[in-house]
Design a protein around this motif. Structure first.
Motif, short mmCIF file in Angstrom:
data_model
loop_
_atom_site.label_atom_id
_atom_site.label_comp_id
_atom_site.label_asym_id
_atom_site.label_seq_id
_atom_site.Cartn_x
_atom_site.Cartn_y
_atom_site.Cartn_z
N UNK A 141 0.80 -1.08 -0.23
CA UNK A 141 -0.03 -0.04 0.04
C UNK A 141 0.85 1.31 0.14
N UNK A 142 0.13 2.37 -0.05
CA UNK A 142 0.86 3.59 -0.03
C UNK A 142 1.49 3.87 1.29
N UNK A 143 0.75 3.40 2.43
CA UNK A 143 1.25 3.61 3.68
C UNK A 143 2.42 2.90 4.16
N UNK A 144 2.52 1.69 3.31
CA UNK A 144 3.65 0.76 3.41
C UNK A 144 4.86 1.29 3.00
N UNK A 145 4.91 2.23 1.92
CA UNK A 145 5.92 2.73 1.32
C UNK A 145 6.20 4.14 2.17
N UNK A 146 5.10 4.87 2.59
CA UNK A 146 5.28 6.02 3.27
C UNK A 146 5.91 5.88 4.55
N UNK A 147 6.01 4.70 5.20
CA UNK A 147 6.27 4.65 6.26
C UNK A 147 7.67 3.70 6.39
N UNK A 148 7.92 3.26 5.05
CA UNK A 148 9.29 2.76 4.58
C UNK A 148 9.67 1.38 5.49
N UNK A 149 8.39 0.49 5.40
CA UNK A 149 8.36 -0.74 5.97
C UNK A 149 9.35 -1.56 5.18
N UNK A 150 9.72 -1.13 4.00
CA UNK A 150 10.54 -2.18 3.29
C UNK A 150 12.14 -2.10 3.77
N UNK A 151 12.17 -1.08 4.51
CA UNK A 151 13.76 -0.63 5.29
C UNK A 151 13.55 -1.21 6.76
N UNK A 152 12.55 -0.80 7.50
CA UNK A 152 12.54 -1.05 9.02
C UNK A 152 12.23 -2.60 9.27
N UNK A 153 11.42 -3.03 8.34
CA UNK A 153 10.72 -4.56 8.57
C UNK A 153 11.52 -5.41 7.75
N UNK A 154 11.48 -5.19 6.25
CA UNK A 154 12.32 -6.09 5.55
C UNK A 154 13.76 -5.99 5.42
N UNK A 155 14.33 -4.89 5.91
CA UNK A 155 15.84 -4.68 5.75
C UNK A 155 16.65 -4.28 4.67
N UNK A 156 15.78 -3.60 3.87
CA UNK A 156 16.53 -3.20 2.51
C UNK A 156 16.99 -2.04 2.75
#
Length: 365
Positions: free
Chosen positions: A231-246
């Motif tokens: 979702x937009x919020x997933x990207x807005x909160x940068x969960x790809x960094x904080x949770x997925x580790x990228x």
């Protein structure tokens, strides 16, 4: 008995269908242990269907369907100590009959109807299972769940389609046209439209993809998908960094989305894209396109679980499905998640996994 179906797009873009049988006698318990261990040890097994006639009138010669196990554990509701669980793969996923593992060219058009009919033959004739506790499915697995519920409404007691639909919406078809067109463009081919093949260049006949076409097309497919899966919020909160580790957005694009896409076969993807775009469980006898009649035919207790931020299977579509079921049959509840479509997926969001487990317990699994 439990019969479970799910799709895993994030890791291997396959539809997997899980079946489980609860053993009640000592002999059945012994058979359960042998089968479940055998499948785990042997990995993928195949069951040959013979020449398999399709809904389109075409056929797959000497078609095998594959078994595999996925996302099952003693800590989850889908507990292999409680249920006999088998996973079968969608036609076109690379394990069951697919362009990548057969000489069938061009490959015929496959529908959810074709897949579920084959799975029913596997379950009833090969495994001898006549009734199931439940049918569950994520994404395209949800489409198969609805197909099961309308083709064989007396086969199961419970249905749980999550992050998916009984009929692929027009907006969903448009999303798929985007990623399909990105893939085809690498070969300088155009899409002929939803539920249609690519348009070959003048005087061009079927041919295999070059290495360059595969790389360019699959990378474009992955980047096109990236804007829809979360979702937009997933990207807005940068969960790809904080949770997925990228490390960054580009790291995520390259090492998550492109890497995932590059592991696929482009012809397999096109087969499954057709199955998805053509999804409509009312396109079969006796409904003949009457969507309300198909929903009214569902007898199993049905819990529909969309995600509130899913960009291509929104809760509004699920509300329409439940509204068309008989009173007391269906109920809808949305994942309270910003993970979008992946809320129902392969376990990256542990909060969503726990939420789903709890909902499955509530419906008596």
């Amino acid at each position: 008995m439990l019969f479970h179906s799910r799709i895993n797009v994030i890791k291997d873009y396959k539809v997997v269908l899980k079946k489980a049988m609860e053993a009640k006698e000592a002999k059945m318990n012994a058979e359960f242990e042998a089968l479940s261990i055998g499948f785990r040890m042997a990995g993928i097994q195949t069951y040959k269907l013979g020449d398999w006639k399709l809904q389109s009138g075409q056929s797959i010669p000497d078609a095998p369907i594959a078994d595999n196990e996925w996302l099952i554990g003693e800590e989850h509701v889908l507990n292999p100590k409680k249920y006999f669980i088998i996973v079968t793969a969608l036609f076109g996923n690379g394990q069951s009959t697919s362009p990548s593992n057969s000489d069938i060219k061009p490959f015929p058009r496959i529908t959810f109807y074709d897949n579920v009919k084959a799975q029913h033959k596997l379950v009833t004739e090969h495994l001898g299972i006549k009734h199931a506790k439940a049918v569950l499915g994520w994404s395209m697995g949800a489409g198969q769940t609805y197909q099961w519920a309308t083709m064989y409404p007396d086969f199961m007691d419970i249905c749980v389609p999550f992050c998916g639909s009984a009929k692929t919406s027009l907006h969903n078809q448009v999303f798929l046209e985007g990623v399909k067109s990105a893939l085809l463009a690498a070969r300088k081919n155009l899409s002929a439209g939803s539920c249609q093949d690519g348009i070959l260049s003048q005087d061009e006949k079927y041919r295999t993809w070059t290495a360059e076409e595969k790389e360019v097309g699959l990378k474009a497919f992955g980047r096109g998908y990236a804007g829809w899966g979360f979702s937009q919020a997933f990207y807005r909160k940068k969960l790809y960094e904080s949770v997925l580790g990228f490390k960054s957005l580009e790291d995520f694009m390259m090492n998550f989305w492109e890497a995932w896409a590059l592991s696929k076969d482009p012809e397999n993807l096109l087969v499954m894209l057709y199955t998805w775009q053509a999804g409509d469980c009312s396109q079969q006898e006796p409904y003949n396109g009457d969507f309300s009649a198909a929903m009214q035919a569902i007898k199993a207790k049905t819990l529909v679980l969309p995600c509130k931020t899913d960009l291509y299977f929104p809760p509004e579509d699920s509300e329409i499905e439940v509204a068309n079921m008989k009173e007391g049959v269906g109920r809808m509840e949305a994942f309270p998640s910003i993970w979008g479509h992946w809320a129902g997926g392969p376990g990256d969001s542990q909060e969503d996994v726990k939420w789903l487990d709890e909902k499955l317990r509530e419906i008596d699994l």
